[in-house]
Motif scaffolding. Structure first.
Motif, PDB file in Angstrom:
ATOM      1  N   SER A 154      65.927  42.274 110.016  1.00 58.99           N
ATOM      2  CA  SER A 154      65.810  40.738 110.467  1.00 58.99           C
ATOM      3  C   SER A 154      67.356  40.135 109.869  1.00 58.99           C
ATOM      4  CB  SER A 154      64.576  39.971 109.913  1.00 58.99           C
ATOM      5  OG  SER A 154      64.390  40.208 108.732  1.00 58.99           O
ATOM      6  N   ARG A 177      71.445  42.663 117.387  1.00 63.40           N
ATOM      7  CA  ARG A 177      70.498  41.849 117.783  1.00 63.40           C
ATOM      8  C   ARG A 177      70.806  40.473 118.086  1.00 63.40           C
ATOM      9  NH1 ARG A 177      65.701  42.705 113.532  1.00 63.40           N
ATOM     10  NH2 ARG A 177      64.747  41.071 114.562  1.00 63.40           N
ATOM     11  N   ASN A 211      68.719  37.033 117.986  1.00 60.04           N
ATOM     12  CA  ASN A 211      67.615  36.592 117.769  1.00 60.04           C
ATOM     13  C   ASN A 211      67.350  35.184 118.773  1.00 60.04           C
ATOM     14  OD1 ASN A 211      67.097  38.214 115.687  1.00 60.04           O
ATOM     15  ND2 ASN A 211      67.918  36.780 114.295  1.00 60.04           N
ATOM     16  N   ASP A 232      65.794  37.314 121.604  1.00 57.44           N
ATOM     17  CA  ASP A 232      64.757  38.125 121.409  1.00 57.44           C
ATOM     18  C   ASP A 232      65.400  39.437 121.817  1.00 57.44           C
ATOM     19  OD1 ASP A 232      62.505  35.594 121.709  1.00 57.44           O
ATOM     20  OD2 ASP A 232      63.450  36.249 120.059  1.00 57.44           O
TER      21      ASP A 232
END
Length: 123
Positions: free
Chosen positions: A53, A71, A73, A76
């Motif tokens: 994360s 990624r 965020n 998503d």
């Protein structure tokens, strides 16, 4: 529950590139870490790349310098940019999500899986 949907697989020539995407939906806040696995016919599922994360990453030795996991965020979504593809990269690629902290190595450490997307590297 978390749903993962992969896209971006296909047929590419050796030396080519593909970008895989994995869109997550559902109880997103429960996800801490994401990974991409692959499984070739007759072989075990292996971890290709993982991302926490916080953005820390890890890669299989066979793809270091060629693949990049990232990624977004806000969307998503997790990506796997694959460059300099080789025939031995041919496999079904799976996106996986892990609720525990830390990068998981083994498939059993991941809680949710996508349906997989086929990547074929051939001339």
């Amino acid at each position: 529950q978390v749903q993962l949907v992969e896209s971006g697989g296909g047929l590419v020539q050796p030396g080519g590139s593909l970008r895989l995407s994995c869109a997550a939906s559902g109880i997103i806040f429960s996800i801490n870490n994401m990974g991409w696995y692959r499984q070739a016919p007759g072989k075990e599922r292996e971890l290709v790349a993982g991302i926490t994360s916080g953005g820390s990453t890890d890669y299989a030795d066979s793809v270091k310098g060629r693949f990049t996991i990232s990624r977004d965020n806000a969307k998503d979504t997790v990506y796997l940019q694959m460059n300099s593809l080789k025939p031995e990269d041919t496999a079904v690629y799976y996106c996986a999500a892990r609720t525990d902290y830390g990068l998981g190595k083994e498939p059993y450490e991941y809680n949710y899986w996508g349906q997989g997307t086929q990547v074929t590297v051939s001339s």
